[in-house]
Design a protein around this motif. Sequence first.
Motif, PDB file in Angstrom:
ATOM      1  N   UNK A 141       0.834  -1.206   0.000  1.00  9.95           N
ATOM      2  CA  UNK A 141       0.000   0.000   0.000  1.00  9.95           C
ATOM      3  C   UNK A 141       0.869   1.258   0.000  1.00  9.95           C
ATOM      4  N   UNK A 142       1.914   1.255   0.786  1.00 11.17           N
ATOM      5  CA  UNK A 142       2.806   2.410   0.819  1.00 11.17           C
ATOM      6  C   UNK A 142       3.394   2.677  -0.560  1.00 11.17           C
ATOM      7  N   UNK A 143       3.895   1.629  -1.207  1.00 12.65           N
ATOM      8  CA  UNK A 143       4.526   1.818  -2.512  1.00 12.65           C
ATOM      9  C   UNK A 143       3.524   2.329  -3.545  1.00 12.65           C
ATOM     10  N   UNK A 144       2.370   1.704  -3.629  1.00  7.08           N
ATOM     11  CA  UNK A 144       1.411   2.138  -4.658  1.00  7.08           C
ATOM     12  C   UNK A 144       0.913   3.550  -4.392  1.00  7.08           C
ATOM     13  N   UNK A 145       0.745   3.900  -3.128  1.00  5.14           N
ATOM     14  CA  UNK A 145       0.296   5.264  -2.821  1.00  5.14           C
ATOM     15  C   UNK A 145       1.390   6.273  -3.145  1.00  5.14           C
ATOM     16  N   UNK A 146       2.635   5.944  -2.824  1.00  6.56           N
ATOM     17  CA  UNK A 146       3.733   6.839  -3.176  1.00  6.56           C
ATOM     18  C   UNK A 146       3.791   7.057  -4.694  1.00  6.56           C
ATOM     19  N   UNK A 147       3.568   6.004  -5.453  1.00  7.74           N
ATOM     20  CA  UNK A 147       3.645   6.090  -6.914  1.00  7.74           C
ATOM     21  C   UNK A 147       2.502   6.921  -7.492  1.00  7.74           C
ATOM     22  N   UNK A 148       1.292   6.684  -7.023  1.00  6.23           N
ATOM     23  CA  UNK A 148       0.116   7.210  -7.735  1.00  6.23           C
ATOM     24  C   UNK A 148      -0.631   8.342  -7.047  1.00  6.23           C
ATOM     25  N   UNK A 149      -0.294   8.678  -5.820  1.00  5.23           N
ATOM     26  CA  UNK A 149      -1.133   9.638  -5.092  1.00  5.23           C
ATOM     27  C   UNK A 149      -1.266  10.974  -5.814  1.00  5.23           C
ATOM     28  N   UNK A 150      -0.205  11.503  -6.339  1.00  4.56           N
ATOM     29  CA  UNK A 150      -0.282  12.814  -6.983  1.00  4.56           C
ATOM     30  C   UNK A 150      -1.122  12.764  -8.257  1.00  4.56           C
ATOM     31  N   UNK A 151      -0.804  11.919  -9.232  1.00  4.64           N
ATOM     32  CA  UNK A 151      -1.618  11.956 -10.456  1.00  4.64           C
ATOM     33  C   UNK A 151      -3.061  11.498 -10.241  1.00  4.64           C
ATOM     34  N   UNK A 152      -3.270  10.465  -9.444  1.00  6.38           N
ATOM     35  CA  UNK A 152      -4.633   9.966  -9.260  1.00  6.38           C
ATOM     36  C   UNK A 152      -5.470  10.974  -8.485  1.00  6.38           C
ATOM     37  N   UNK A 153      -4.949  11.521  -7.407  1.00  4.31           N
ATOM     38  CA  UNK A 153      -5.711  12.512  -6.650  1.00  4.31           C
ATOM     39  C   UNK A 153      -6.054  13.723  -7.509  1.00  4.31           C
ATOM     40  N   UNK A 154      -5.110  14.196  -8.285  1.00  2.00           N
ATOM     41  CA  UNK A 154      -5.371  15.377  -9.103  1.00  2.00           C
ATOM     42  C   UNK A 154      -6.490  15.116 -10.093  1.00  2.00           C
ATOM     43  N   UNK A 155      -6.469  13.957 -10.746  1.00  2.00           N
ATOM     44  CA  UNK A 155      -7.524  13.634 -11.707  1.00  2.00           C
ATOM     45  C   UNK A 155      -8.853  13.387 -10.997  1.00  2.00           C
ATOM     46  N   UNK A 156      -8.825  12.725  -9.837  1.00  2.00           N
ATOM     47  CA  UNK A 156     -10.077  12.461  -9.112  1.00  2.00           C
ATOM     48  C   UNK A 156     -10.761  13.769  -8.729  1.00  2.00           C
ATOM     49  N   UNK A 157      -9.979  14.765  -8.289  1.00  2.00           N
ATOM     50  CA  UNK A 157     -10.562  16.025  -7.835  1.00  2.00           C
ATOM     51  C   UNK A 157     -10.764  17.044  -8.948  1.00  2.00           C
ATOM     52  N   UNK A 158      -9.886  17.045  -9.930  1.00  2.00           N
ATOM     53  CA  UNK A 158      -9.920  18.096 -10.955  1.00  2.00           C
ATOM     54  C   UNK A 158     -10.548  17.644 -12.268  1.00  2.00           C
ATOM     55  N   UNK A 159     -10.786  16.349 -12.427  1.00  2.00           N
ATOM     56  CA  UNK A 159     -11.456  15.861 -13.621  1.00  2.00           C
ATOM     57  C   UNK A 159     -10.523  15.283 -14.659  1.00  2.00           C
TER      58      UNK A 159
END
Length: 191
Positions: A141-159
Amino acid sequence: MFLNKGYPGTSRDEVAALAAVSKQTVYKNSADTQRLFTEIIHGGLDRIDELFSDVTGSPAGPQDLEKDLTARARQFVTILTQPRLLQLRRLVIAEADRFPELGRTYYERGPERVHALLAESFEQLAGRTLLAPGDPVLAANHLTWLITSIPVNKVMFCGSGEHFTRAELDHCADEAVRVFLAAYRRDTQSA
């Protein structure tokens, strides 16, 4: 259709028109829009193991560990940031209260499955004294979150209009592996 209009905005008649089949075909094969929606989401989950198999396999030996994990991290962020996968993720999240079992199934067959596969890989690396993950599932979980948190969160919130360059995604992956290995690489100096 569901990805573009959401669950409430999609009808079986529109699905029939888009699929270029008769309305009777759609009505015969799906009892209602809810069932059609559920079947489509489940159908997308059937490919999870295939989609992530190269990413979740056991990495190479000690000399190549960082290089191998970095290549896998880059592949992982590329897969996970595909526009259709992000749309599907957003749709399932949006409908989780309406379809809690579907959300749970998506989580179990998607993220939870990928983390379990990564944890198996980390256990193998621990057995080869390359990693000291403690709790391998938490480490996954730590590794996948470190990898994807920035791009996935940005797309989830910004479209869906948010896009990342290859260099930006690679940077996220590279730094994730650096931080992950700083936390989990077995200290061979004291071993």
